[in-house]
Write an enzyme that holds these catalytic residues in place. Sequence first.
Site, short mmCIF file in Angstrom:
data_model
loop_
_atom_site.label_atom_id
_atom_site.label_comp_id
_atom_site.label_asym_id
_atom_site.label_seq_id
_atom_site.Cartn_x
_atom_site.Cartn_y
_atom_site.Cartn_z
CD1 TRP A 46 -2.12 -2.23 1.77
CD2 TRP A 46 -2.98 -1.21 -0.02
NE1 TRP A 46 -3.13 -3.02 1.28
CE2 TRP A 46 -3.68 -2.42 0.20
CE3 TRP A 46 -3.35 -0.41 -1.09
CZ2 TRP A 46 -4.73 -2.83 -0.64
CZ3 TRP A 46 -4.39 -0.81 -1.93
CH2 TRP A 46 -5.06 -2.02 -1.69
CG ASP B 98 -2.96 4.05 4.39
OD1 ASP B 98 -3.95 3.89 5.12
OD2 ASP B 98 -2.81 3.44 3.30
CE LYS C 134 -8.99 -3.31 5.26
NZ LYS C 134 -9.25 -4.52 4.46
#
Length: 374
Positions: free
Chosen positions: A90, A173, A197
């Site tokens: 990511w 992030d 999440k």
Amino acid sequence: ATLPEAVLQQAQAELLDWHGIGASIMEISHRGKHFTEVIAAAEADLRELLAIPNHYKVLFLQGGATLQFSQIPMNLLAGRSADYVITGSWSKKAYEVAGKIGKVRLAVDAASGLPDVSKLETNAPDTGNSGTFDDTAAYLHLCTNETIHGVEIFEVEQALHRLAPPAVPLVADMSSHILSRPIDVSRYGLIYAGAQKNIGPSGMTLVIIREDLLGHTPANVPALLDYQVQADNDSMLNTPTTFSIYMARLVFKWLKAQGGLSAIETINKEKSALVYAAIDGSGGFYKNSVDKHCRSRMNVPFNLPTPELETQFWQEADRAGFMGLKGHKSVGGIRASLYNALPLQGAQALVDFMNDFAFRHNKAGLIRSTQPTR
């Protein structure tokens, strides 16, 4: 991700008639007083949970964390360069996308965790060399938990704070571990996270941004992607993801009822410790290759001795009621996600299954060596 059962039950009970108004929360105007009360309460609860300082704005946006890969450089670069730390898939994607927007530099490349911080340096020349930080960068970007590779930044994160020049804002992030433990928001310039999440269902993206970083967006950036415009419009420049925000508010209330982030962190430590102990104690049948100092509490990837056994493992696990254990398509293997709403009993049940699977296949003589082949 798993959502708290109590939250799902409350949403179910309120689905047709929210608080006696005769309509679902999904059916009412986002401009009306009912929803504006919901989004205000969600922000207030989030500020309490994370102890967000007053000089930070909270934005409930759309497009997932992936859109933030573009929106961040659009808003923060302002003709300068930014540093990126790669610790997995990511953060690598964020770096690659930002490079299409403006000038970015790879400061640290460590796909399975950060290197020895004593080897990192500041005041880097503009050479693109890895292992250095630029003290004139517009920001320093990192992903504090990599879901695919199972890398989470803990104490090394504090070292990064010490090494990164004070004038360089940290941008993080936190999509896959936000609200799993306390964090010091004041150490960051911007925090962003997809909701799906630990916050709620997919659709909403959380951005927490220090106010001095607002207002520097070039005029050619569309209003919808301008943090300042979104802040001025209370995240409702256009219709927000009303149901996702409503669900997030219920999750925030649930977290407060559990005792807050310190309490949930204690449970998360126990859950991850159980699973890692099963891996490390399997005699090589299961293997996690992440350095122990940065093993993720939220995402535990591991391999078995052969790809065939990995397929058999997740297929048997699925039949036994353990969902989503097949590893990400880019790396294969197995991945157990232990997000906040998964109870401790769920982690223990997974460990029992792992131990039983290893015992059965060792006993059957399928394992030729104590070391995995990959």
